[in-house]
Enzyme design. Structure first.
Site, mmCIF file in Angstrom:
data_model
loop_
_atom_site.group_PDB
_atom_site.id
_atom_site.type_symbol
_atom_site.label_atom_id
_atom_site.label_comp_id
_atom_site.label_asym_id
_atom_site.label_seq_id
_atom_site.Cartn_x
_atom_site.Cartn_y
_atom_site.Cartn_z
ATOM 1 N N ASP A 65 0.792 -0.904 0.318
ATOM 2 C CA ASP A 65 0.231 0.077 0.026
ATOM 3 C C ASP A 65 1.095 1.006 0.126
ATOM 4 O OD1 ASP A 65 0.736 -0.648 2.347
ATOM 5 O OD2 ASP A 65 -0.916 -0.763 3.410
ATOM 6 N N ASN A 134 -7.428 -2.854 14.403
ATOM 7 C CA ASN A 134 -8.642 -2.999 13.732
ATOM 8 C C ASN A 134 -8.965 -3.806 13.030
ATOM 9 O OD1 ASN A 134 -7.721 -1.818 11.769
ATOM 10 N ND2 ASN A 134 -9.105 -0.253 11.005
ATOM 11 N N HIS A 136 -7.177 -4.708 10.572
ATOM 12 C CA HIS A 136 -6.473 -3.888 8.743
ATOM 13 C C HIS A 136 -5.773 -4.493 8.219
ATOM 14 C CE1 HIS A 136 -4.518 -0.207 9.409
ATOM 15 N NE2 HIS A 136 -3.968 -1.531 8.868
ATOM 16 N N GLU A 141 -9.553 -2.073 5.543
ATOM 17 C CA GLU A 141 -10.260 -1.493 6.834
ATOM 18 C C GLU A 141 -11.294 -1.969 6.913
ATOM 19 O OE1 GLU A 141 -8.063 -0.080 8.164
ATOM 20 O OE2 GLU A 141 -7.843 1.852 7.692
HETATM 21 P P1 PGA Z 1 2.932 -1.242 12.905
HETATM 22 O O1 PGA Z 1 1.426 -0.724 11.818
HETATM 23 O O2 PGA Z 1 3.495 -2.534 12.476
HETATM 24 O O3 PGA Z 1 2.773 -0.016 12.104
HETATM 25 O O4 PGA Z 1 1.787 -1.933 13.795
HETATM 26 C C1 PGA Z 1 0.762 -2.149 11.193
HETATM 27 C C2 PGA Z 1 -0.204 -1.981 10.135
HETATM 28 O O5 PGA Z 1 -1.600 -1.062 10.878
HETATM 29 O O6 PGA Z 1 -1.076 -3.004 9.161
#
Ligand code: PGA
Length: 243
Positions: A65, A134, A136, A141
């Site tokens: 992404d 959450n 995702h 999402e």
């Molecule tokens: P993070 O993000 O590794 O910074 O916790 C993970 C994500 O949001 O998929």
């Protein structure tokens, strides 16, 4: 499911798997993730590269992404993250790197083309994933259709809050992103999902032990034939099947 003692050992376990796959297939197609979680894994890969164990010259990468509206050089773009945390430090061929273009003027066309490029490369052999608080994966999402492909997504308030730690303020966090879809992710041949820290414990418990539901995008991995979830103790602390 692997519960490692801490972040370092989670990163090492993941590193071992990725290194083995890279040795087995030097022209492997890797799906890569950004965020705090995979940084330790990328350090493991850089270490192995410096020791002459692995070679990046023939592999291809596709990132999950990118924020819409951030130019590649922006300090918080995922393009920049990947270059600083991995690509600049190994012998990857820059022509083999793919990160969604957050500045494209034709988002739909770009997304179609991204899917075609993945297909043209023979599909993703090994996908690295983090998980949001959450649930995702990528920027898919809760509620995002499980059949979706690379697309424009709107970030939830929860994600914007979680990611605001990297920006000066919450209103500087982009509201939209381009993300591979769940269908893109589920088609990858092998998946490693990493999670570290207490704030991921609920998401991991739901993703691994809860029902498969679009409300918890990571839960779709339960239907993948070769997905390994590697967590540290804190992220695994709400799993019922564990201590
Ligand atoms: P993070 O993000 O590794 O910074 O916790 C993970 C994500 O949001 O998929």
């Amino acid at each position: 499911m692997i519960v490692a003692d801490d972040y370092e050992s989670m990163s090492k376990r993941a590193g071992e798997i990725v290194i083995e796959e890279m040795k087995r297939k030097p022209d492997i197609v890797l799906g890569l993730a950004t965020g705090s979680t995979p940084e330790g894994l990328y350090e493991e890969l850089i270490k192995a590269y410096r020791q002459g164990q692995i070679d990046f010259s023939r592999l291809k990468t596709f990132n999950l992404d990118e924020y819409i509206g951030l130019p590649p050089a922006h300090s918080q773009s995922y393009w920049r993250f990947m270059f600083e945390k991995l690509f600049e430090q190994v012998n990857i061929n820059y022509r083999n790197i793919h990160v969604p273009d957050g500045m494209t003027e034709d988002i739909d066309g770009f997304c179609k083309d991204y899917e075609e490029k993945i297909r043209g490369a023979g599909g993703i052999d090994l996908q690295i994933l983090g998980i949001g608080v959450n649930g995702h994966i990528g920027f898919n999402e809760p509620g995002s259709p499980s059949g979706s492909r690379t697309k424009k997504v709107e970030l939830t308030e929860e994600t914007i809050r979680a990611n605001s730690r990297f920006f000066e303020s919450e209103d500087q966090v982009p509201r939209y992103a381009i993300s591979m879809g769940q269908a893109t992710i589920i088609e990858t041949k092998k998946i490693i999902l990493l999670a570290s820290g207490k704030n991921k414990a609920d998401a991991i418990a739901k993703a691994v032990e809860g029902p498969i539901t679009e409300e918890v995008p990571a839960s779709i991995l339960q239907s993948h034939p070769d997905a390994t979830v590697i967590v540290d103790r804190e992220a695994g602390s709400k799993l019922k099947g564990r201590e």
